[in-house]
Design a protein around this motif. Structure first.
Motif, short mmCIF file in Angstrom:
data_model
loop_
_atom_site.label_atom_id
_atom_site.label_comp_id
_atom_site.label_asym_id
_atom_site.label_seq_id
_atom_site.Cartn_x
_atom_site.Cartn_y
_atom_site.Cartn_z
N VAL A 223 0.86 -1.18 0.00
CA VAL A 223 0.00 0.00 0.00
C VAL A 223 0.90 1.23 0.00
O VAL A 223 1.65 1.46 0.95
CB VAL A 223 -0.93 0.02 1.23
N PHE A 224 0.85 1.99 -1.08
CA PHE A 224 1.61 3.23 -1.17
C PHE A 224 0.71 4.37 -0.71
O PHE A 224 -0.33 4.64 -1.32
CB PHE A 224 2.09 3.47 -2.61
N MET A 225 1.10 5.01 0.38
CA MET A 225 0.29 6.07 0.99
C MET A 225 0.76 7.43 0.48
O MET A 225 1.88 7.85 0.77
CB MET A 225 0.41 5.98 2.51
N ILE A 226 -0.11 8.10 -0.26
CA ILE A 226 0.21 9.41 -0.83
C ILE A 226 -0.60 10.47 -0.10
O ILE A 226 -1.83 10.43 -0.11
CB ILE A 226 -0.12 9.47 -2.34
N ASN A 227 0.09 11.42 0.51
CA ASN A 227 -0.56 12.57 1.12
C ASN A 227 -0.55 13.68 0.08
O ASN A 227 0.51 14.22 -0.25
CB ASN A 227 0.19 13.01 2.38
N VAL A 228 -1.72 14.03 -0.46
CA VAL A 228 -1.78 15.02 -1.53
C VAL A 228 -1.55 16.45 -1.03
O VAL A 228 -1.55 17.38 -1.82
CB VAL A 228 -3.10 14.94 -2.33
N GLN A 229 -1.32 16.59 0.25
CA GLN A 229 -0.96 17.90 0.79
C GLN A 229 0.55 18.10 0.80
O GLN A 229 1.05 19.12 1.24
CB GLN A 229 -1.53 18.06 2.19
N SER A 230 1.29 17.10 0.31
CA SER A 230 2.75 17.16 0.30
C SER A 230 3.30 16.67 -1.03
O SER A 230 3.14 15.50 -1.37
CB SER A 230 3.30 16.29 1.44
N LYS A 231 3.93 17.57 -1.77
CA LYS A 231 4.56 17.16 -3.04
C LYS A 231 5.67 16.14 -2.79
O LYS A 231 5.89 15.25 -3.58
CB LYS A 231 5.11 18.37 -3.78
N GLY B 90 -2.29 -6.87 -9.28
CA GLY B 90 -3.31 -6.85 -8.23
C GLY B 90 -2.78 -6.82 -6.82
O GLY B 90 -3.56 -6.92 -5.88
N LYS B 91 -1.48 -6.67 -6.61
CA LYS B 91 -0.93 -6.71 -5.26
C LYS B 91 -0.40 -5.35 -4.80
O LYS B 91 0.39 -5.26 -3.87
CB LYS B 91 0.19 -7.75 -5.19
N VAL B 92 -0.82 -4.28 -5.46
CA VAL B 92 -0.43 -2.91 -5.11
C VAL B 92 -1.66 -2.03 -5.16
O VAL B 92 -2.51 -2.18 -6.04
CB VAL B 92 0.63 -2.37 -6.12
N CYS B 93 -1.76 -1.11 -4.20
CA CYS B 93 -2.79 -0.08 -4.30
C CYS B 93 -2.22 1.25 -3.81
O CYS B 93 -1.24 1.28 -3.06
CB CYS B 93 -4.06 -0.46 -3.56
N LEU B 94 -2.82 2.32 -4.26
CA LEU B 94 -2.45 3.66 -3.82
C LEU B 94 -3.51 4.12 -2.83
O LEU B 94 -4.70 4.08 -3.14
CB LEU B 94 -2.37 4.62 -5.01
N LEU B 95 -3.08 4.55 -1.67
CA LEU B 95 -3.99 5.07 -0.64
C LEU B 95 -3.75 6.58 -0.55
O LEU B 95 -2.68 7.00 -0.13
CB LEU B 95 -3.71 4.39 0.70
N VAL B 96 -4.72 7.34 -0.99
CA VAL B 96 -4.57 8.79 -1.08
C VAL B 96 -5.24 9.44 0.12
O VAL B 96 -6.43 9.21 0.39
CB VAL B 96 -5.18 9.33 -2.40
N THR B 97 -4.47 10.25 0.86
CA THR B 97 -4.99 10.95 2.03
C THR B 97 -4.89 12.45 1.81
O THR B 97 -4.14 12.91 0.96
CB THR B 97 -4.19 10.57 3.30
N GLY B 98 -5.63 13.18 2.60
CA GLY B 98 -5.55 14.64 2.57
C GLY B 98 -6.43 15.32 1.55
O GLY B 98 -6.32 16.53 1.35
N VAL B 99 -7.33 14.60 0.91
CA VAL B 99 -8.18 15.21 -0.12
C VAL B 99 -9.35 15.97 0.48
O VAL B 99 -10.01 16.74 -0.21
CB VAL B 99 -8.71 14.17 -1.14
N GLY B 100 -9.60 15.82 1.75
CA GLY B 100 -10.72 16.48 2.40
C GLY B 100 -10.54 17.98 2.59
O GLY B 100 -11.51 18.71 2.75
N ARG B 101 -9.32 18.42 2.56
CA ARG B 101 -9.04 19.86 2.73
C ARG B 101 -8.50 20.40 1.40
O ARG B 101 -7.29 20.50 1.20
CB ARG B 101 -8.04 20.06 3.87
N MET B 102 -9.42 20.74 0.52
CA MET B 102 -9.08 21.14 -0.84
C MET B 102 -8.13 22.34 -0.89
O MET B 102 -7.31 22.44 -1.79
CB MET B 102 -10.36 21.46 -1.63
#
Length: 182
Positions: A69-77, A97-109
């Motif tokens: 699981v690759f965790m991407i915080n979209v509030q940080s380049k 099928g054994k990788v996913c991207l988990l995107v966080t920080g989208v709630g604060r546009m």
């Protein structure tokens, strides 16, 4: 330092391993703790890494990794760039099928510093599904942990009649369908 290999080791009975890769140690730790609190029938092993490649482990054998699981915080380049650089250290077979991207920080546009098109292009390039969540919220973190556990069970081969590739294809189709609605 080597490329992570997807099928280098045999699966273990009633056990599965997930690797969480991301730059935010706090969110990684909270998500790992939430995953471990969930009731499940198999032993879950969780490994945390800030980036890839993983260091060589000397005499210790690295366990089989069933899901990354690759965790991407979209509030940080930096978070996005680090994950983008890490993806090249993963064997192509993981992207079946054994990788996913988990995107966080989208709630604060107003605080987003990563273009969402870049995230979608990255997901397309690596044929990986994208999950969105806000890990600050305990309820959302619990739901995310449950989804990741189900994915992990499938990726580890503990769900009969379902392969990680078919499940990933279903998730990819549903995320593409939802993008047409916006």
């Amino acid at each position: 330092m080597s490329t992570l290999s997807a099928f280098g080791k045999l699966p273990t009975l009633n056990s599965a391993t997930i690797l969480l890769v991301g730059t935010n140690d706090v969110f990684q730790q909270q998500l790992a703790e939430t995953i471990l609190k969930e009731k499940q029938d198999l032993k879950v092993n969780i490994h945390l890494a800030a980036s890839l490649p993983l260091p060589v482990e000397g005499n210790h054998m690295r366990p089989r990794i069933d899901l990354i699981v690759f965790m991407i915080n979209v509030q940080s380049k930096y978070s996005f760039e680090d994950i983008e650089a890490s993806l090249i250290h993963v064997d192509a077979n993981f992207f079946l099928g054994k990788v996913c991207l988990l995107v966080t920080g989208v709630g604060r546009m107003n605080k987003i510093s990563v273009d969402m098109d870049a995230v979608w292009k990255l997901a397309d390039r690596y044929c990986s599904p994208v999950l969105f969540c806000e890990l600050e919220c305990e309820k959302v973190r619990t739901i995310t942990a449950q989804r990741l556990l189900r994915m992990l069970q499938i990726c580890a081969g503990h769900v009969s009649g379902m392969s990680s590739l078919s499940f990933s294809s279903l998730m990819k189709c549903s995320s593409e369908d939802s993008s047409y609605l916006t």
